[in-house]
Scaffold this active site. Structure first.
Site, PDB file in Angstrom:
ATOM      1  N   LYS A 134      47.528  31.808  30.442  1.00 47.89           N
ATOM      2  CA  LYS A 134      46.990  31.110  29.614  1.00 47.89           C
ATOM      3  C   LYS A 134      46.521  30.157  30.278  1.00 47.89           C
ATOM      4  O   LYS A 134      46.600  29.440  31.276  1.00 47.89           O
ATOM      5  CB  LYS A 134      48.481  30.161  29.609  1.00 47.89           C
ATOM      6  CG  LYS A 134      48.613  28.744  28.349  1.00 47.89           C
ATOM      7  CD  LYS A 134      48.480  29.709  27.044  1.00 47.89           C
ATOM      8  CE  LYS A 134      47.875  27.907  25.971  1.00 47.89           C
ATOM      9  NZ  LYS A 134      47.443  27.939  24.586  1.00 47.89           N
ATOM     10  N   MET A 190      48.158  25.926  19.691  1.00 48.75           N
ATOM     11  CA  MET A 190      49.155  25.654  20.134  1.00 48.75           C
ATOM     12  C   MET A 190      48.419  23.706  21.224  1.00 48.75           C
ATOM     13  O   MET A 190      49.272  23.149  21.465  1.00 48.75           O
ATOM     14  CB  MET A 190      49.656  26.187  21.740  1.00 48.75           C
ATOM     15  CG  MET A 190      49.320  27.948  21.702  1.00 48.75           C
ATOM     16  SD  MET A 190      51.509  27.835  19.923  1.00 48.75           S
ATOM     17  CE  MET A 190      52.150  27.662  21.118  1.00 48.75           C
ATOM     18  N   CYS A 207      38.254  27.229  22.868  1.00 48.74           N
ATOM     19  CA  CYS A 207      39.497  26.963  21.668  1.00 48.74           C
ATOM     20  C   CYS A 207      39.548  26.552  20.462  1.00 48.74           C
ATOM     21  O   CYS A 207      38.611  25.229  20.767  1.00 48.74           O
ATOM     22  CB  CYS A 207      40.982  26.222  22.523  1.00 48.74           C
ATOM     23  SG  CYS A 207      42.266  25.816  21.705  1.00 48.74           S
ATOM     24  N   LYS A 262      34.661  32.964  28.122  1.00 47.25           N
ATOM     25  CA  LYS A 262      35.021  33.114  26.500  1.00 47.25           C
ATOM     26  C   LYS A 262      34.586  33.075  25.045  1.00 47.25           C
ATOM     27  O   LYS A 262      34.716  31.694  25.330  1.00 47.25           O
ATOM     28  CB  LYS A 262      36.776  33.366  26.964  1.00 47.25           C
ATOM     29  CG  LYS A 262      37.251  33.864  25.281  1.00 47.25           C
ATOM     30  CD  LYS A 262      39.011  33.962  25.197  1.00 47.25           C
ATOM     31  CE  LYS A 262      39.489  34.726  24.551  1.00 47.25           C
ATOM     32  NZ  LYS A 262      41.455  34.447  24.565  1.00 47.25           N
ATOM     33  N   THR A 321      40.348  33.105  18.970  1.00 40.43           N
ATOM     34  CA  THR A 321      40.717  33.159  17.173  1.00 40.43           C
ATOM     35  C   THR A 321      39.664  32.590  16.219  1.00 40.43           C
ATOM     36  O   THR A 321      38.763  31.781  17.125  1.00 40.43           O
ATOM     37  CB  THR A 321      42.291  32.439  17.235  1.00 40.43           C
ATOM     38  OG1 THR A 321      41.530  31.205  17.990  1.00 40.43           O
ATOM     39  CG2 THR A 321      43.129  33.405  18.145  1.00 40.43           C
TER      40      THR A 321
HETATM   41  O1  RRO Z   1      46.452  26.710  22.599  1.00 35.74           O
HETATM   42  C1  RRO Z   1      45.853  27.145  21.915  1.00 35.74           C
HETATM   43  O2  RRO Z   1      45.555  26.855  20.854  1.00 35.74           O
HETATM   44  C2  RRO Z   1      44.570  27.726  21.457  1.00 35.74           C
HETATM   45  C3  RRO Z   1      43.714  28.500  22.731  1.00 35.74           C
HETATM   46 BR1  RRO Z   1      43.124  27.342  24.217  1.00 35.74          BR
HETATM   47  C4  RRO Z   1      42.839  29.082  22.567  1.00 35.74           C
HETATM   48  O3  RRO Z   1      41.875  29.995  23.545  1.00 35.74           O
HETATM   49  N1  RRO Z   1      43.043  30.310  21.224  1.00 35.74           N
HETATM   50  C5  RRO Z   1      44.046  29.910  20.930  1.00 35.74           C
HETATM   51  O4  RRO Z   1      43.579  30.047  19.526  1.00 35.74           O
HETATM   52  N2  RRO Z   1      44.766  28.959  21.209  1.00 35.74           N
END
Ligand code: RRO
Length: 320
Positions: free
Chosen positions: A47, A73, A130, A165, A193
């Site tokens: 993570k 998240m 993110c 990424k 995502t």
């Molecule tokens: O933690 C997140 O909300 C999150 C991250 Br770091 C990411 O790279 N991609 C995502 O969909 N959620």
């Protein structure tokens, strides 16, 4: 014919096969990531970790939607100092470890990269994408100039391969991929995502506290596959495919589109840990049946087929 091998070398990261987990879905606990490896994956990705601990967004932070999941998240993590011990534990267990990380400034990215390198990670994945903290930090993967600067600063702090990424939430992913390459990236991970939203009809408001979230799972596969296709045409460095992979055929599609390795995330929620071994086994059988002895022989083959089709079309039009 030489003996079939699934082993790959992705920009200097040697793996027994090209299948890893995607950052985030399984957190960072060494015993859980060891299960990914024991289930058959070639390596694991942690993570994302930042310079200091973060609690992330308030619940609800994850909602299942048709064809996938939507998460916000908000980068929860215990901070890079804590991760040092976790990475050491993974290394002691013999697990090839890619440490995913982020920062809020060029200096923070560089500092975290140095700590993770000293901790013994085998490669770094620079999370530039993110979708859930964009208001707070801006999204690095949407800014080619800053991405190049951050990548160069990170490369200056580490001897490890650095995978950058990228996000599918950009107008032209080729431009940002090239910027990362110019900054010294050793590989590109495509992609993070896709931004989405889910609304609760009874409460008449967004389900996620953060309102928007990142969509993952089968729904994003065609989008992510297109990103891999485009990025692999734009850069010389290897591409790691990520997005909606749940079966060995998905993985083979990514290899054919130009990926040298793949990351599997959301499918572990729907298929369990066995998904890694099943994909590796299916890939091996596909290679044997089709006369391939090394994974590299499969990488990008669909691009050649595209050119053949094009030339056939040209020949047809000449005849007409
Ligand atoms: O933690 C997140 O909300 C999150 C991250 Br770091 C990411 O790279 N991609 C995502 O969909 N959620």
């Amino acid at each position: 014919m030489s003996k079939l091998s699934l082993a790959v070398d992705v920009a200097g990261l040697r793996l027994r096969n090209p299948v890893m987990n995607a950052a985030g879905v399984l957190g960072m606990s060494p015993p859980i990531l060891k299960r990914v490896y024991d289930s058959g994956a070639g390596g694991v990705v942690t993570k994302s970790v930042g310079p200091v601990p973060r609690t992330g967004h308030q619940n609800p932070t994850l909602v299942r939607v048709s064809c996938g999941a939507l998460n916000a998240m908000g980068l929860p993590n215990p901070g890079a100092d804590y991760y040092v011990e976790e990475i050491k534990a993974l290394k002691e267990m013999g697990v090839p470890t890619v440490a995913s990380f982020f920062g809020g400034s060029v200096q923070e990215f560089a500092d975290v990269a140095r700590k993770l390198t000293e901790a013994g990670a085998d490669a770094l994945e620079l999370n530039a994408s993110c979708p859930n903290v964009a208001d707070e930090m801006g999204m690095l993967a949407a800014d080619a100039g800053n991405l190049e600067r951050v990548t160069a600063a990170v490369k200056n702090e580490t001897r490890l391969p650095v995978f950058v990424k990228l996000s599918p939430n950009v107008t032209n992913i080729k431009t940002v991929a090239k910027a990362a390459e110019w900054g010294g990236a050793d590989a590109i991970t495509a992609v993070n995502t896709l931004m989405g939203i889910a609304i609760d009809v009874n409460f008449r408001r967004p389900v996620l506290t953060n309102t928007t979230g990142g969509l993952s799972g089968p729904a994003v596969k065609p989008v992510a596959l297109r990103c891999v296709w485009e990025v692999s045409q734009a850069v010389e460095i290897p591409v790691i495919g990520c997005g909606g992979i749940a079966t060995w055929t998905d993985a083979v599609e990514y290899l054919l589109a130009g990926a040298s390795a793949v990351e599997v995330g959301t499918a572990v929620m729907t298929h369990g840990f066995e998904v890694y071994g099943e994909i590796v086994e299916g890939l091996g059988a596909y290679m044997a049946e089709n006369g391939f002895s090394r994974v590299e022989e499969v990488v990008g083959l669909a691009h050649d087929a595209g050119r053949d089709t094009q030339s056939k079309v040209d020949r047809c039009s000449i005849r007409v």
